[in-house]
Design a protein around this motif. Structure first.
Motif, short mmCIF file in Angstrom:
data_model
loop_
_atom_site.label_atom_id
_atom_site.label_comp_id
_atom_site.label_asym_id
_atom_site.label_seq_id
_atom_site.Cartn_x
_atom_site.Cartn_y
_atom_site.Cartn_z
N SER A 140 25.01 11.40 41.81
CA SER A 140 25.61 10.28 41.09
C SER A 140 26.64 9.55 41.94
O SER A 140 27.13 8.49 41.56
N LYS A 146 24.97 3.97 41.72
CA LYS A 146 25.96 3.25 40.91
C LYS A 146 25.53 1.80 40.69
O LYS A 146 25.77 1.23 39.61
N GLU A 150 24.94 0.18 36.97
CA GLU A 150 25.65 -1.03 36.58
C GLU A 150 24.68 -2.12 36.13
O GLU A 150 24.92 -2.81 35.13
N ASP A 352 35.12 7.54 37.38
CA ASP A 352 33.66 7.64 37.49
C ASP A 352 33.27 8.88 38.31
O ASP A 352 32.83 8.78 39.45
#
Length: 384
Positions: A140, A146, A150, A352
């Motif tokens: 991740s 990412k 998004e 995150d």
């Protein structure tokens, strides 16, 4: 940040693979320093391993119990801020719980514990104390992962309809030799838990599917196998998936796929198109549109999202790989912890990183998959 975040390590001594990866990744951005360690359950090896890393003699400990007790007695500006646990699965829960009970934050390798009950107890303690628990689901951390997350969150693909993830490896295609330490503990139920392959790499695949899609698995239909004679735990498996928005999917995890290295792949399809990402070509995110030519997003370019840029260190064309993705987990955790220490609110980008909730879902995935495989029931509810 006024000073570096101080890390203690449990496990990861001589001949250990993942400990060195954690240390390199944690220190990549200059935010964290290794201050102390209990690097082996063997006191002699623990001391030798600490000397290898040139730690101060007073901060090399023979056991994690000794480390946590003595670090707590140090002045606040000297003691470790958090402990990184890089041991086999059966040695995750007790040191993590002891660290939380004594006021230390925790980074822990996946799966978070040996059982779901332990994971829930750890979550309860983290919630009670308000301390951070970070789980190193490395994949991740890649910038293009990412970017994919998004874009899906912003509706680029429309409603998600299908998620296909696979994680084939070939390193256990044959019976392991007696000196293969990494294979030995993974095949031992006392150290690995109730699953082998699904606990080791299937959890990564499941986490990646949920992380990118923003969905949660609600039902499974699993078929696990022991392919190599003499093993006590699964080394191969297939799982049908259903998600909380009605989407369906598949998950394949195998460590007997002869010739494969670390071929984690994910494909996600929505109403408007699909996305595809391969861990062994991590700088590329392939986007296939229903009514447009295919696009390839590349790490480091100006057109990618701000969160992808936040997790990128090098200009476009310079590969960012496994260590950098691992380091992003540590960087975001360190920035979050530094914000806490400075009395500030961490940003969403800092927050995150996988946490104790991801750890509970990972253990639930393992236990549900094993139960489903043993059951004659076609669809098995994902229980937590």
């Amino acid at each position: 940040m006024q000073s570096k975040i101080r890390m203690g390590m449990i496990g990861g001594g001589r001949k250990a693979f993942i400990g060195a990866v954690h240390r390199m990744s944690a220190q990549l951005d200059g935010l964290i320093e290794l201050s102390c360690a209990a690097l082996s359950s063997d006191p002699k090896v623990a001391l030798e391993s600490g000397r290898d890393l040139m730690l101060p003699a007073s901060r090399i400990y023979e056991s994690y119990q000794q480390m946590i007790a003595q670090e707590k007695q140090l002045p606040e500006n000297e003691r470790m801020h958090f402990v990184s646990i890089v041991t086999p699965n059966n040695l995750h829960f007790e040191p993590a719980m002891l660290a939380l009970e004594n006021g230390f934050h925790v980074v822990i390798d996946k799966p978070i514990t040996l059982t779901l009950a332990e994971a829930k107890a750890l979550k309860q303690k983290a919630d009670e104390t308000g301390l951070f628990v970070c789980l190193t689901h490395t994949y991740s951390g890649y910038p293009m992962v990412k970017q994919a997350k998004e874009m899906i969150k912003n509706g680029a693909l429309g409603t998600i309809r299908k998620v296909c993830v696979e994680y084939p490896q070939g390193w256990l295609s044959q019976p392991a030799t007696s000196d293969n330490k990494q294979a030995a503990w993974r095949a031992d139920p006392a150290k690995s838990g109730i699953s082998g392959c699904m606990a080791d790499v299937g959890t990564h695949a499941a986490h990646l599917a949920e992380y990118i899609s923003g969905l949660q698995i609600t039902k499974i239909c699993a078929d696990l196998h022991i392919v190599v004679n003499g093993r006590a735990l699964d080394d191969d498996g297939n799982v049908l998936l259903r998600f909380n928005n009605g989407a369906n999917g598949t998950l394949m995890a195998s460590q007997i796929a002869a010739g494969e290295e670390n071929a984690l792949k994910i494909k996600i399809y929505g109403e408007k198109g699909g996305m595809e990402w391969h861990q062994m070509e991590p700088n590329n995110l392939i986007v296939k549109w229903l009514d447009q030519p295919m696009q390839v997003y590349r790490t480091g370019n100006a057109y990618v999202s701000e969160i992808a840029k936040f997790n990128t260190r090098t200009p476009s064309g310079h590969p960012e790989g496994y260590l950098e993705a691992f380091a992003n987990i540590y960087k975001n955790f360190a920035l979050t912890l530094a914000a806490r220490l400075d009395g500030k609110t961490p940003s969403p980008f800092m927050l995150d990183f996988p946490d104790v909730n991801d750890g509970v879902r990972g253990m639930a995935f393992i236990e549900n998959v094993v139960a489903s495989s043993k059951s004659d029931q076609k669809w098995y509810d994902f229980k937590i």
